[in-house]
Scaffold this motif. Structure first.
Motif, PDB file in Angstrom:
ATOM      1  N   TYR A 154      -0.729  -1.865   8.249  1.00  0.00           N
ATOM      2  CA  TYR A 154      -2.110  -2.118   8.657  1.00  0.00           C
ATOM      3  C   TYR A 154      -2.760  -0.805   9.077  1.00  0.00           C
ATOM      4  O   TYR A 154      -2.202  -0.064   9.893  1.00  0.00           O
TER       5      TYR A 154
ATOM      6  N   HIS B 167      -4.884  -6.744   3.644  1.00  0.00           N
ATOM      7  CA  HIS B 167      -4.181  -7.021   4.900  1.00  0.00           C
ATOM      8  C   HIS B 167      -4.845  -6.276   6.057  1.00  0.00           C
ATOM      9  O   HIS B 167      -4.931  -6.784   7.178  1.00  0.00           O
TER      10      HIS B 167
ATOM     11  N   SER C 222      -6.342  -7.672   9.582  1.00  0.00           N
ATOM     12  CA  SER C 222      -5.953  -7.105  10.875  1.00  0.00           C
ATOM     13  C   SER C 222      -7.169  -6.690  11.696  1.00  0.00           C
ATOM     14  O   SER C 222      -7.269  -6.990  12.890  1.00  0.00           O
TER      15      SER C 222
ATOM     16  N   TYR D  80      -0.227 -14.331   8.021  1.00  0.00           N
ATOM     17  CA  TYR D  80      -0.541 -13.319   9.033  1.00  0.00           C
ATOM     18  C   TYR D  80      -0.113 -13.738  10.433  1.00  0.00           C
ATOM     19  O   TYR D  80      -0.816 -13.476  11.412  1.00  0.00           O
TER      20      TYR D  80
END
Length: 383
Positions: free
Chosen positions: A167, A307, A311, A339
């Motif tokens: 991330y 992703h 985040s 997630y």
């Protein structure tokens, strides 16, 4: 019930078994040397019909290879990339092993041994996808009455180890966009909207609403075996994705001077912006430069920016349902499953919030009083 009838041949007397199939049509089997063997065969036929296990003998010789094609053609509604994956699994693994094997000759232990051997040289995810193709062929065969039981049921598959995601922080996204040069806008849009690469590559000017700051995902591009195929988004679901205000200038830059039907992002020489070209020309080099300067910089791919978008949205306080709609997942449960690690901090926040509420309420006061009373020494009772 069926019947057993004798008949004469040049080799002597033989017996024929006549019986009705479950659909009431009549059939027979010849060549039994003794009346007893013919009667035993007829008994097994009647028992199998009663148990719902009867199978047409004319279908018992069908091989896995012969049945694989009608199974594959029955999935024409699937995405080209999915069909390409099925085709690869068939050609590389399934048909080389099973093509000439009759469906009814495949046992559960045979399939398990095959899966175990694949696991020795391939990753868990690859093995699972290959296994699902063979399992699908047998499931299709069972529905058509070619097999009584599916030998692929209950197979032990290798564990799939989840890859640790990289991330990016806001600062790292900015560095990556800058390092990507003239393709930095692509990095920003992927990292702050979470749209898939195929959705970005297919994005047209008319699908963007700069006033409402919405990107309408209606089309997507896939590249099975290097061929560009236009279609609907994953799961055929359309959605509206918001983008932050600071991307206004980025959006305006790529809409300027274009017709409504033009692509927002194109290759340097025009045409569809391909993932492989983008990575080769800009993205992978940019990541390599950043990781060389900072070993802690995550080694990401363009898909990993999706992703990152998840985040950053969670860190900004996005609710799981909002995240689901933004990413285009089928359900909030799927979003939580994918997630789950992003919501770990929420557990601490929930506990802290419950503590604050309890302490400030009558429950907190009551519990404090009970705790004090319990901590005071009790007086001994007189005997």
């Amino acid at each position: 019930m069926g019947t057993v009838e004798p008949y004469e041949t040049s080799g002597g007397r033989r017996y024929r078994v006549r019986y009705r199939k479950p659909d009431r049509s009549q059939t027979d089997k010849r060549g039994f040397k003794t009346k007893r063997s013919a009667e035993e065969y007829l008994a097994t036929i009647e028992v199998s019909k009663l148990r719902g296990e009867w199978m047409d003998p004319t279908k018992s010789k069908v091989t896995v290879g012969e049945w694989a094609r009608p199974w594959y053609l029955a999935h024409s509604e699937l995405k080209p990339t999915t069909l390409f994956g099925y085709d690869q699994a068939l050609r590389k693994h399934v048909l080389p092993r099973w093509a000439k094997t009759r469906l009814n000759d495949v046992s559960h232990s045979d399939v398990q041994s095959w899966v175990t051997s694949l696991s020795a040289t391939h990753g868990g995810s690859s093995v699972k996808q290959t296994y699902l193709v063979l399992a699908g062929i047998f499931k299709f065969a069972a529905r058509d009455g070619l097999v009584v039981r599916n030998p692929c049921e209950g197979i032990r598959l290798p564990r799939i180890l989840k890859k640790e995601r990289g991330y990016l922080s806001h600062e790292q996204v900015a560095k990556l966009a800058k390092s990507a040069g003239d393709q930095g806008d692509v990095v920003l849009l992927l990292a702050y909207t979470g749209i898939r690469w195929g959705e970005l590559a297919a994005l047209k000017v008319e699908r963007v609403d700069p006033v409402k700051r919405r990107i309408n995902i209606v089309e997507a591009i896939t590249e099975p075996n290097g061929t560009i195929v236009w279609g609907t988004p994953k799961s055929h679901a359309r959605r509206s994705v918001p983008f932050p205000e600071f991307l206004d200038t980025v959006i305006a830059r790529h809409m300027s001077g274009k017709h409504r039907s033009d692509l927002m992002f194109t290759a340097p020489k025009g045409g569809v912006l391909r993932n492989s070209q983008f990575r080769k020309r800009r993205f992978d080099r940019a990541v390599a430069e950043l990781t060389a300067a900072d070993p802690q910089f995550p080694r990401v791919t363009p898909h990993d920016l999706r992703h990152t978008a998840a985040s950053l949205a969670v860190s900004a306080g996005a609710h799981v349902k909002s995240l689901q709609r933004m990413l285009g997942h089928a359900s909030a449960a799927m979003t939580l499953d994918v997630y789950a690690d992003l919501f770990d901090d929420d557990l601490d926040a929930v506990a802290a919030a419950l503590n604050d509420r309890a302490v400030s309420s009558s429950v907190g006061e009551m519990w404090a009083k009970v705790s004090i009373e319990n901590s005071e020494p009790r007086k001994k009772e007189k005997p």
